[in-house]
Design a protein around this motif. Structure first.
Motif, short mmCIF file in Angstrom:
data_model
loop_
_atom_site.label_atom_id
_atom_site.label_comp_id
_atom_site.label_asym_id
_atom_site.label_seq_id
_atom_site.Cartn_x
_atom_site.Cartn_y
_atom_site.Cartn_z
N VAL A 99 0.87 -1.18 0.00
CA VAL A 99 0.00 0.00 0.00
C VAL A 99 0.91 1.23 0.00
O VAL A 99 1.51 1.57 1.01
N THR A 100 1.02 1.89 -1.13
CA THR A 100 1.88 3.06 -1.26
C THR A 100 1.11 4.32 -0.87
O THR A 100 -0.12 4.32 -0.74
N ASN A 101 1.84 5.41 -0.71
CA ASN A 101 1.19 6.68 -0.40
C ASN A 101 0.30 7.16 -1.54
O ASN A 101 -0.68 7.87 -1.32
N LYS A 102 0.64 6.81 -2.77
CA LYS A 102 -0.22 7.15 -3.90
C LYS A 102 -1.59 6.52 -3.73
O LYS A 102 -2.63 7.15 -3.97
N ILE A 103 -1.60 5.25 -3.31
CA ILE A 103 -2.86 4.54 -3.09
C ILE A 103 -3.62 5.19 -1.93
O ILE A 103 -4.83 5.39 -2.00
N ARG A 104 -2.90 5.50 -0.86
CA ARG A 104 -3.54 6.13 0.30
C ARG A 104 -4.16 7.48 -0.07
O ARG A 104 -5.28 7.79 0.32
N TYR A 105 -3.40 8.28 -0.83
CA TYR A 105 -3.88 9.62 -1.17
C TYR A 105 -5.10 9.55 -2.08
O TYR A 105 -6.07 10.29 -1.91
N ARG A 106 -5.06 8.64 -3.05
CA ARG A 106 -6.22 8.48 -3.93
C ARG A 106 -7.44 7.99 -3.15
O ARG A 106 -8.55 8.49 -3.36
N SER A 107 -7.25 7.06 -2.25
CA SER A 107 -8.36 6.53 -1.45
C SER A 107 -8.96 7.61 -0.56
O SER A 107 -10.18 7.71 -0.43
N LYS A 108 -8.09 8.43 0.03
CA LYS A 108 -8.56 9.53 0.87
C LYS A 108 -9.39 10.52 0.08
O LYS A 108 -10.48 10.94 0.51
N ASN A 109 -8.92 10.89 -1.10
CA ASN A 109 -9.66 11.84 -1.94
C ASN A 109 -11.00 11.27 -2.38
O ASN A 109 -12.02 11.98 -2.41
N GLU A 110 -11.02 9.99 -2.74
CA GLU A 110 -12.27 9.35 -3.15
C GLU A 110 -13.27 9.33 -2.00
O GLU A 110 -14.47 9.55 -2.19
#
Length: 295
Positions: A138-149
């Motif tokens: 789980v990368t920060n890119k995945i975390r950031y996208r999930s947070k925005n969604e």
């Protein structure tokens, strides 16, 4: 010059922190600290220039902007706990009975806190008696996208990939595709990777295509019938092999990855990459007529 520097420094810190976070150089807590430091600078500027009305208002505005950014970005902290996605076996299934078209799906487990992958896999396999076929950090890119969604879902309905798939599939469905319509009403399916299999099953159910060969199928489709890239290719290729299929249909964009999996894992399954529904239909017809795509 000093005033301008003080005014832009908080935003420089925010952008620097965001880029460092996005590319996994810092964690979410450290990113928030970048913004809080920017807040402190805006407060400092507010008091230094409190006797200059315009500058005071400017630093107050910067403070409010950064305060909103802290609120907006602080949701990332809740995503820090997730470390891995683990993929394990799910039984392939036919949407239309005896169609030969089998949907490939994987069971995805989100893992919090544990960072030792070998220990994690051993624990999961021991407790669930299921082989872990693949893992994804789980990368920060995945975390950031999930947070925005998640945040966007509060102001507008969250886009559901299965609903998008449903819209694209309906363009190809005959009116009497009963089994397909039932499948599209299910609420326990996520993602859009069953799009290609759904359309092929509908064509077979309607008698537009004949198929007597068991085929594992995965791939998303767009509104024009093009087959699009999907995830979890390693796990799905392994599932198809373990389930005894001789052929797997998948998107052109995933072909290289699937062939690497086949080579690395020494699999026997034949990988058939398709770019569109029409390509898939042509290959199914050829397989049924000749038993091979090479004849």
């Amino acid at each position: 010059m000093r005033r301008i520097f003080l005014m832009i420094l908080p935003f420089i810190l925010y952008i620097t922190g965001l880029l460092a976070y996005y590319f996994d150089k810092i964690n979410g807590y450290q990113f928030i600290i970048f913004i809080i430091v920017g807040l402190g600078i805006s407060i400092f500027g507010f008091f230094v220039y409190r006797n200059q009305k315009k500058l005071k208002a400017a630093f107050l505005g910067i403070f409010y902007i950064l305060a909103l950014l802290v609120v907006f970005e602080s949701r990332l902290i809740d995503y820090e706990k997730y470390t891995y996605f683990l993929m394990s076996y799910n039984e392939p299934f036919e949407i239309v009975e005896d169609s030969g078209i089998n949907v490939l799906a994987v069971e995805v487990i989100e893992i919090p806190y544990i960072t030792d992958l070998n220990y994690l896999i051993h624990t999961m396999e021991s407790s669930t008696y299921k082989e872990v076929l693949d893992s994804e950090v789980v990368t920060n890119k995945i975390r950031y996208r999930s947070k925005n969604e998640e945040l966007l879902s509060y102001v507008r309905p969250m886009e559901k990939h299965f609903e998008t798939m449903k819209e694209n599939v309906l363009a190809y469905l005959p009116e009497n595709a009963f089994a397909i319509n039932q499948f599209l009403e299910r609420e326990d399916i996520e993602g859009d990777s069953a799009g290609l299999a759904t359309v092929l099953s509908a064509l077979i159910e309607n008698g537009d295509v004949n198929n007597n060969i068991p085929i594992a199928v995965t791939g998303a489709i767009d509104s024009k019938g093009n087959v699009r890239e999907i995830g979890s290719i390693k796990a799905k290729t392994l599932i198809a092999e373990q389930s005894g299929f001789s052929y797997i249909f998948l998107p052109d964009e995933n072909a290289e990855e699937a062939r690497k999996v086949k080579k690395d894992e020494q699999l026997n399954i034949e990988i058939i990459a398709v770019a569109s529904i029409e390509n898939a239909v042509t290959d199914i017809k050829k397989l049924n007529e000749t038993g091979s795509l090479n004849k």
